[in-house]
Design a protein around this motif. Structure first.
Motif, PDB file in Angstrom:
ATOM      1  N   GLY B   1      48.937 -28.259-119.870  1.00  0.00           N
ATOM      2  CA  GLY B   1      49.713 -28.183-121.089  1.00  0.00           C
ATOM      3  C   GLY B   1      50.871 -29.157-121.100  1.00  0.00           C
ATOM      4  O   GLY B   1      51.176 -29.809-120.107  1.00  0.00           O
ATOM      5  N   GLU B   2      51.520 -29.237-122.251  1.00  0.00           N
ATOM      6  CA  GLU B   2      52.628 -30.178-122.419  1.00  0.00           C
ATOM      7  C   GLU B   2      53.848 -29.719-121.628  1.00  0.00           C
ATOM      8  O   GLU B   2      54.150 -28.523-121.547  1.00  0.00           O
ATOM      9  N   ASN B   3      54.566 -30.687-121.045  1.00  0.00           N
ATOM     10  CA  ASN B   3      55.817 -30.428-120.339  1.00  0.00           C
ATOM     11  C   ASN B   3      56.847 -31.427-120.844  1.00  0.00           C
ATOM     12  O   ASN B   3      56.589 -32.641-120.847  1.00  0.00           O
ATOM     13  N   VAL B   4      57.982 -30.932-121.304  1.00  0.00           N
ATOM     14  CA  VAL B   4      59.021 -31.795-121.850  1.00  0.00           C
ATOM     15  C   VAL B   4      60.265 -31.694-120.976  1.00  0.00           C
ATOM     16  O   VAL B   4      60.746 -30.594-120.715  1.00  0.00           O
ATOM     17  N   GLU B   5      60.760 -32.844-120.532  1.00  0.00           N
ATOM     18  CA  GLU B   5      61.989 -32.896-119.750  1.00  0.00           C
ATOM     19  C   GLU B   5      63.068 -33.602-120.564  1.00  0.00           C
ATOM     20  O   GLU B   5      62.793 -34.621-121.212  1.00  0.00           O
ATOM     21  N   GLN B   6      64.287 -33.086-120.482  1.00  0.00           N
ATOM     22  CA  GLN B   6      65.377 -33.587-121.308  1.00  0.00           C
ATOM     23  C   GLN B   6      66.594 -33.886-120.436  1.00  0.00           C
ATOM     24  O   GLN B   6      66.961 -33.089-119.570  1.00  0.00           O
ATOM     25  N   HIS B   7      67.238 -35.025-120.707  1.00  0.00           N
ATOM     26  CA  HIS B   7      68.427 -35.437-119.953  1.00  0.00           C
ATOM     27  C   HIS B   7      69.425 -36.123-120.882  1.00  0.00           C
ATOM     28  O   HIS B   7      69.023 -36.806-121.825  1.00  0.00           O
ATOM     29  N   CYS B  23      64.269 -37.767-123.703  1.00  0.00           N
ATOM     30  CA  CYS B  23      63.238 -36.795-123.353  1.00  0.00           C
ATOM     31  C   CYS B  23      61.959 -37.511-122.939  1.00  0.00           C
ATOM     32  O   CYS B  23      61.639 -38.582-123.471  1.00  0.00           O
ATOM     33  N   THR B  24      61.246 -36.915-122.001  1.00  0.00           N
ATOM     34  CA  THR B  24      59.929 -37.400-121.626  1.00  0.00           C
ATOM     35  C   THR B  24      58.923 -36.281-121.822  1.00  0.00           C
ATOM     36  O   THR B  24      59.271 -35.091-121.737  1.00  0.00           O
ATOM     37  N   TYR B  25      57.679 -36.642-122.123  1.00  0.00           N
ATOM     38  CA  TYR B  25      56.634 -35.652-122.298  1.00  0.00           C
ATOM     39  C   TYR B  25      55.433 -36.042-121.461  1.00  0.00           C
ATOM     40  O   TYR B  25      55.284 -37.194-121.050  1.00  0.00           O
ATOM     41  N   SER B  26      54.566 -35.073-121.213  1.00  0.00           N
ATOM     42  CA  SER B  26      53.475 -35.326-120.279  1.00  0.00           C
ATOM     43  C   SER B  26      52.116 -35.493-120.957  1.00  0.00           C
ATOM     44  O   SER B  26      51.249 -36.189-120.429  1.00  0.00           O
ATOM     45  N   ASN B  67      58.628 -44.249-127.472  1.00  0.00           N
ATOM     46  CA  ASN B  67      57.837 -45.183-126.682  1.00  0.00           C
ATOM     47  C   ASN B  67      56.599 -44.415-126.211  1.00  0.00           C
ATOM     48  O   ASN B  67      56.649 -43.653-125.245  1.00  0.00           O
ATOM     49  N   LYS B  68      55.488 -44.600-126.923  1.00  0.00           N
ATOM     50  CA  LYS B  68      54.268 -43.855-126.621  1.00  0.00           C
ATOM     51  C   LYS B  68      53.687 -44.232-125.262  1.00  0.00           C
ATOM     52  O   LYS B  68      53.152 -43.395-124.544  1.00  0.00           O
ATOM     53  N   THR B  69      53.805 -45.498-124.901  1.00  0.00           N
ATOM     54  CA  THR B  69      53.248 -45.951-123.621  1.00  0.00           C
ATOM     55  C   THR B  69      53.946 -45.267-122.454  1.00  0.00           C
ATOM     56  O   THR B  69      53.314 -44.795-121.521  1.00  0.00           O
ATOM     57  N   ALA B  70      55.271 -45.217-122.534  1.00  0.00           N
ATOM     58  CA  ALA B  70      56.054 -44.602-121.465  1.00  0.00           C
ATOM     59  C   ALA B  70      56.189 -43.095-121.652  1.00  0.00           C
ATOM     60  O   ALA B  70      56.707 -42.408-120.774  1.00  0.00           O
ATOM     61  N   LYS B  71      55.766 -42.592-122.790  1.00  0.00           N
ATOM     62  CA  LYS B  71      55.856 -41.173-123.121  1.00  0.00           C
ATOM     63  C   LYS B  71      57.288 -40.677-123.047  1.00  0.00           C
ATOM     64  O   LYS B  71      57.600 -39.671-122.386  1.00  0.00           O
ATOM     65  N   HIS B  72      58.167 -41.401-123.723  1.00  0.00           N
ATOM     66  CA  HIS B  72      59.526 -40.889-123.844  1.00  0.00           C
ATOM     67  C   HIS B  72      60.089 -41.200-125.215  1.00  0.00           C
ATOM     68  O   HIS B  72      59.653 -42.127-125.910  1.00  0.00           O
ATOM     69  N   PHE B  73      61.020 -40.367-125.642  1.00  0.00           N
ATOM     70  CA  PHE B  73      61.674 -40.534-126.937  1.00  0.00           C
ATOM     71  C   PHE B  73      63.145 -40.162-126.796  1.00  0.00           C
ATOM     72  O   PHE B  73      63.504 -39.390-125.903  1.00  0.00           O
ATOM     73  N   SER B  74      63.958 -40.754-127.637  1.00  0.00           N
ATOM     74  CA  SER B  74      65.407 -40.610-127.500  1.00  0.00           C
ATOM     75  C   SER B  74      66.066 -40.338-128.846  1.00  0.00           C
ATOM     76  O   SER B  74      65.600 -40.819-129.877  1.00  0.00           O
ATOM     77  N   LEU B  75      67.161 -39.601-128.779  1.00  0.00           N
ATOM     78  CA  LEU B  75      68.000 -39.334-129.948  1.00  0.00           C
ATOM     79  C   LEU B  75      69.283 -40.132-129.803  1.00  0.00           C
ATOM     80  O   LEU B  75      69.912 -40.107-128.749  1.00  0.00           O
ATOM     81  N   HIS B  76      69.644 -40.854-130.852  1.00  0.00           N
ATOM     82  CA  HIS B  76      70.856 -41.653-130.849  1.00  0.00           C
ATOM     83  C   HIS B  76      71.762 -41.157-131.980  1.00  0.00           C
ATOM     84  O   HIS B  76      71.324 -41.105-133.145  1.00  0.00           O
ATOM     85  N   ALA B  91      61.535 -31.658-128.749  1.00  0.00           N
ATOM     86  CA  ALA B  91      60.283 -30.908-128.663  1.00  0.00           C
ATOM     87  C   ALA B  91      59.111 -31.857-128.874  1.00  0.00           C
ATOM     88  O   ALA B  91      59.277 -32.950-129.419  1.00  0.00           O
ATOM     89  N   ALA B  92      57.946 -31.415-128.423  1.00  0.00           N
ATOM     90  CA  ALA B  92      56.733 -32.220-128.578  1.00  0.00           C
ATOM     91  C   ALA B  92      55.561 -31.303-128.859  1.00  0.00           C
ATOM     92  O   ALA B  92      55.470 -30.190-128.341  1.00  0.00           O
ATOM     93  N   THR B  93      54.659 -31.780-129.701  1.00  0.00           N
ATOM     94  CA  THR B  93      53.469 -31.002-130.004  1.00  0.00           C
ATOM     95  C   THR B  93      52.397 -31.916-130.576  1.00  0.00           C
ATOM     96  O   THR B  93      52.663 -33.066-130.926  1.00  0.00           O
ATOM     97  N   TRP B  94      51.184 -31.396-130.629  1.00  0.00           N
ATOM     98  CA  TRP B  94      50.088 -32.100-131.288  1.00  0.00           C
ATOM     99  C   TRP B  94      50.046 -31.588-132.717  1.00  0.00           C
ATOM    100  O   TRP B  94      49.631 -30.467-132.967  1.00  0.00           O
ATOM    101  N   ALA B  95      50.512 -32.394-133.640  1.00  0.00           N
ATOM    102  CA  ALA B  95      50.771 -31.925-134.993  1.00  0.00           C
ATOM    103  C   ALA B  95      49.522 -31.472-135.718  1.00  0.00           C
ATOM    104  O   ALA B  95      49.593 -30.674-136.642  1.00  0.00           O
ATOM    105  N   ASP B  96      48.368 -31.991-135.366  1.00  0.00           N
ATOM    106  CA  ASP B  96      47.151 -31.559-136.047  1.00  0.00           C
ATOM    107  C   ASP B  96      46.815 -30.110-135.725  1.00  0.00           C
ATOM    108  O   ASP B  96      45.966 -29.516-136.361  1.00  0.00           O
ATOM    109  N   ASN B  97      47.455 -29.582-134.718  1.00  0.00           N
ATOM    110  CA  ASN B  97      47.256 -28.187-134.335  1.00  0.00           C
ATOM    111  C   ASN B  97      48.615 -27.645-133.936  1.00  0.00           C
ATOM    112  O   ASN B  97      48.818 -27.198-132.810  1.00  0.00           O
TER     113      ASN B  97
END
Lengths: 114, 113
Positions: B1-7, B23-26, B67-76, B91-97
């Protein structure tokens, strides 16, 4: 336009008791998700209801159950409460559509188990 | 399952400075990434979201990058104000479900006047 509403705001129960929390979704929304948020942590997904059925469930025991009514409102029931169930319980609503996936949260119900 | 880490878990800035939360996601299948702001005693409030078909989205003082390749996203957050003080969750999810939305542990942002 009313947002997501939850009741009650606060609740105190003792171990072994049962509790029912209620949620009314945002106008126009047909899907309700429930989350548990322990102090200092992010929300954890409990389950989601759509068309009056549980569509998906997170890693929570069967003591946690729910219901969705024809008007899309929902209830969360927790049986055999134990101390670890103390948390903020959040309800989020959304509209089931491939193009609309945003979840809007209610203010939560703070449950304390003594 | 998805794992989200935040710093980071806590962030303190002076009023007017910028704040960045990462944040990074798996799960590479995740394609919808919302950010929520939670004030004391309230439920999380959506402040901005991004889908995997775009790399950046901006709304006034708030922007999110993905950044989809690195699987991370940031809030500025630019030009921070004392009222920006709150706990922020990614947060992260598969929006189609869009069922099992996974949240980070949160960042407590304090903006000093």
């Amino acid at each position: 336009d009313a947002g997501v509403t939850q009741s009650p705001t606060h609740l105190i129960k003792t171990r072994g008791q049962q509790v029912t929390l209620r949620c009314s979704p945002k106008s126009g929304h047909d899907t309700v998700s429930w989350y548990q948020q322990a102090l200092g942590q992010g929300p954890q997904f409990i389950f989601q209801y759509y068309e009056e059925e549980e569509r998906q469930r997170g890693n929570f025991p069967d003591r946690f159950s729910g219901h969705q009514f024809p008007n899309y409102s929902s209830e969360l029931n927790v049986n055999a409460l134990w101390l670890g169930d103390s948390a903020l319980y959040l309800c989020a609503s959304s509209f089931d559509s491939p193009k609309t996936d945003t979840q809007y949260f209610g203010p939560g119900t703070r449950l304390t188990v003594l | 399952g998805e794992n989200v880490e935040q710093h980071p878990s806590t962030l303190s800035v002076q009023e007017g400075d910028s704040a960045v939360i990462k944040c990074t996601y798996s799960d590479s299948a995740s394609n919808y990434f919302p950010w929520y702001k939670q004030e004391l005693g309230k439920g999380p409030q959506l402040i901005i979201d991004i889908r995997s078909n775009v790399g950046e989205k901006k709304d006034q003082r708030i922007a999110v990058t993905l950044n989809k390749t690195a699987k991370h996203f940031s809030l500025h957050i630019t030009e921070t104000q004392p009222e920006d003080s709150a706990v922020y969750f990614c947060a992260a999810t598969w929006a189609d479900n869009n069922n099992d939305m996974r949240f980070g542990a949160g960042t407590r942002l304090t903006v000093k006047p």
